[in-house]
Design a protein around this motif. Structure first.
Motif, short mmCIF file in Angstrom:
data_model
loop_
_atom_site.label_atom_id
_atom_site.label_comp_id
_atom_site.label_asym_id
_atom_site.label_seq_id
_atom_site.Cartn_x
_atom_site.Cartn_y
_atom_site.Cartn_z
N VAL A 15 14.49 -42.87 57.81
CA VAL A 15 13.30 -42.55 58.60
C VAL A 15 12.23 -42.06 57.64
O VAL A 15 12.49 -41.22 56.76
CB VAL A 15 13.62 -41.47 59.66
N ASP A 16 11.03 -42.59 57.78
CA ASP A 16 9.93 -42.24 56.87
C ASP A 16 9.22 -40.99 57.37
O ASP A 16 8.33 -41.07 58.21
CB ASP A 16 8.95 -43.42 56.76
N TYR A 17 9.66 -39.86 56.86
CA TYR A 17 9.00 -38.59 57.20
C TYR A 17 7.89 -38.27 56.22
O TYR A 17 7.26 -37.22 56.32
CB TYR A 17 10.03 -37.44 57.21
N GLY A 18 7.65 -39.14 55.26
CA GLY A 18 6.62 -38.92 54.26
C GLY A 18 7.18 -38.18 53.05
O GLY A 18 7.57 -37.02 53.16
N TYR A 19 7.28 -38.88 51.94
CA TYR A 19 7.70 -38.30 50.66
C TYR A 19 9.08 -37.63 50.75
O TYR A 19 9.27 -36.48 50.38
CB TYR A 19 6.64 -37.33 50.13
N VAL A 20 10.03 -38.37 51.24
CA VAL A 20 11.41 -37.87 51.37
C VAL A 20 12.05 -37.81 49.99
O VAL A 20 12.10 -38.82 49.28
CB VAL A 20 12.23 -38.80 52.31
N PHE A 21 12.53 -36.62 49.61
CA PHE A 21 13.20 -36.49 48.31
C PHE A 21 14.39 -35.54 48.33
O PHE A 21 15.01 -35.29 47.31
CB PHE A 21 12.20 -36.06 47.23
N LYS A 22 14.75 -35.02 49.51
CA LYS A 22 15.91 -34.14 49.63
C LYS A 22 16.89 -34.73 50.63
O LYS A 22 16.49 -35.36 51.61
CB LYS A 22 15.48 -32.76 50.15
N ARG A 23 18.17 -34.48 50.40
CA ARG A 23 19.19 -34.98 51.32
C ARG A 23 18.95 -34.50 52.75
O ARG A 23 19.19 -35.24 53.70
CB ARG A 23 20.58 -34.50 50.89
N GLU A 24 18.50 -33.26 52.89
CA GLU A 24 18.27 -32.69 54.22
C GLU A 24 17.19 -33.46 54.99
O GLU A 24 17.16 -33.44 56.21
CB GLU A 24 17.85 -31.22 54.13
N GLN A 25 16.29 -34.12 54.27
CA GLN A 25 15.21 -34.89 54.89
C GLN A 25 15.64 -36.34 55.17
O GLN A 25 14.94 -37.06 55.87
CB GLN A 25 13.99 -34.96 53.97
N PHE A 26 16.72 -36.76 54.58
CA PHE A 26 17.10 -38.17 54.56
C PHE A 26 17.95 -38.50 55.78
O PHE A 26 19.10 -38.07 55.89
CB PHE A 26 17.89 -38.48 53.27
N GLU A 27 17.38 -39.28 56.69
CA GLU A 27 18.07 -39.69 57.91
C GLU A 27 18.13 -41.22 57.94
O GLU A 27 17.09 -41.89 57.98
CB GLU A 27 17.30 -39.18 59.13
N PHE A 28 19.34 -41.77 57.89
CA PHE A 28 19.49 -43.22 57.89
C PHE A 28 18.98 -43.81 59.20
O PHE A 28 19.19 -43.24 60.27
CB PHE A 28 20.96 -43.61 57.67
N ILE A 29 18.34 -44.96 59.12
CA ILE A 29 17.83 -45.69 60.28
C ILE A 29 19.02 -46.20 61.11
O ILE A 29 20.01 -46.69 60.56
CB ILE A 29 16.96 -46.89 59.83
N ASP A 30 18.90 -46.10 62.41
CA ASP A 30 19.94 -46.61 63.31
C ASP A 30 20.20 -48.09 63.04
O ASP A 30 19.26 -48.87 62.92
CB ASP A 30 19.52 -46.44 64.78
N GLY A 31 21.46 -48.43 62.95
CA GLY A 31 21.85 -49.83 62.75
C GLY A 31 21.86 -50.29 61.31
O GLY A 31 22.26 -51.42 61.02
N LEU A 32 21.43 -49.43 60.38
CA LEU A 32 21.32 -49.84 58.98
C LEU A 32 22.64 -50.38 58.43
O LEU A 32 22.70 -51.48 57.89
CB LEU A 32 20.84 -48.67 58.10
N PHE A 33 23.70 -49.60 58.57
CA PHE A 33 24.96 -50.01 57.95
C PHE A 33 25.58 -51.21 58.67
O PHE A 33 26.24 -52.04 58.04
CB PHE A 33 25.92 -48.83 57.84
N THR A 34 25.34 -51.34 59.97
CA THR A 34 25.81 -52.52 60.70
C THR A 34 25.16 -53.78 60.13
O THR A 34 25.84 -54.78 59.85
CB THR A 34 25.49 -52.38 62.20
N ILE A 35 23.86 -53.73 59.96
CA ILE A 35 23.12 -54.89 59.41
C ILE A 35 23.52 -55.13 57.96
O ILE A 35 23.69 -56.28 57.53
CB ILE A 35 21.59 -54.69 59.56
N CYS A 36 23.67 -54.07 57.18
CA CYS A 36 24.05 -54.26 55.78
C CYS A 36 25.45 -54.86 55.66
O CYS A 36 25.69 -55.69 54.78
CB CYS A 36 23.96 -52.93 55.03
#
Length: 177
Positions: A15-36
């Motif tokens: 999810v693009d929260y703007g300038y994400v650089f910490k694990r706590e800010q990093f939220e994987f997009i729904d469906g990402l790993f299914t598509i990958c």
């Protein structure tokens, strides 16, 4: 020759929260790993290409980015879909940090990161795809002659830039590949 699914990071992987650089800010997009997993099953290698102007702007360091990237790569590996590589552009023409202040060829919409990947790996661009959430991603894909490129966005696309498909969510990609 290998076929690659190029993935933008912010807005496609997380999810693009703007300038994400910490694990706590990093939220994987729904469906990402299914598509990958689907892409991996279709024999696509996964490569991330990402503009990271937050480095140039002084919001976080290059090491902060690399640490988060190592963690992100580990999460992909745990999901059974290892990333082949990650290419990033730390530059910006109006950077606060002079070492990163430049108009470079790697910053999207220029195709430099894709070209770097092609120098490192034998990539069949015509049979590769790119998934991005910004027009600059689509322009980079077109400039590099990637076979198909998908826009994960509601952004208006100019007529001369024809995308392979516009996606409302990542899972819709399964209908097109």
């Amino acid at each position: 020759m290998i076929e690659v699914a190029f993935l933008d990071r912010d807005g496609v992987i997380n999810v693009d929260y703007g300038y994400v650089f910490k694990r706590e800010q990093f939220e994987f997009i729904d469906g990402l790993f299914t598509i990958c997993r689907l892409l991996h099953d279709l024999n696509y290698e996964l490569i991330v290409i990402t503009n990271q102007s937050g480095i140039a702007r002084g919001y976080y360091s290059e090491q902060d980015f690399l640490d988060l990237t190592a963690w992100m790569c580990e999460q992909f590996k745990k999901q059974g879909v290892p990333l082949l590589d990650v290419f990033y552009c730390p530059h910006h023409p109006e950077a606060a940090i002079s070492n990163y202040r430049q108009k470079c060829r790697c910053r999207k919409p220029s195709p430099g990161m894709i070209e770097q990947a092609c120098e490192k790996y034998p990539i069949d661009l015509q049979n590769s795809i790119l998934i991005g959430d910004k027009i600059s991603d689509m322009e980079a894909a077109k400039a590099a002659a990637i076979g198909k490129f998908y826009l994960l966005s509601q952004e208006i696309v100019e007529e001369q830039l024809i995308v392979s498909a516009r996606l409302d969510n990542l899972l819709q990609l399964s209908y097109f590949i």
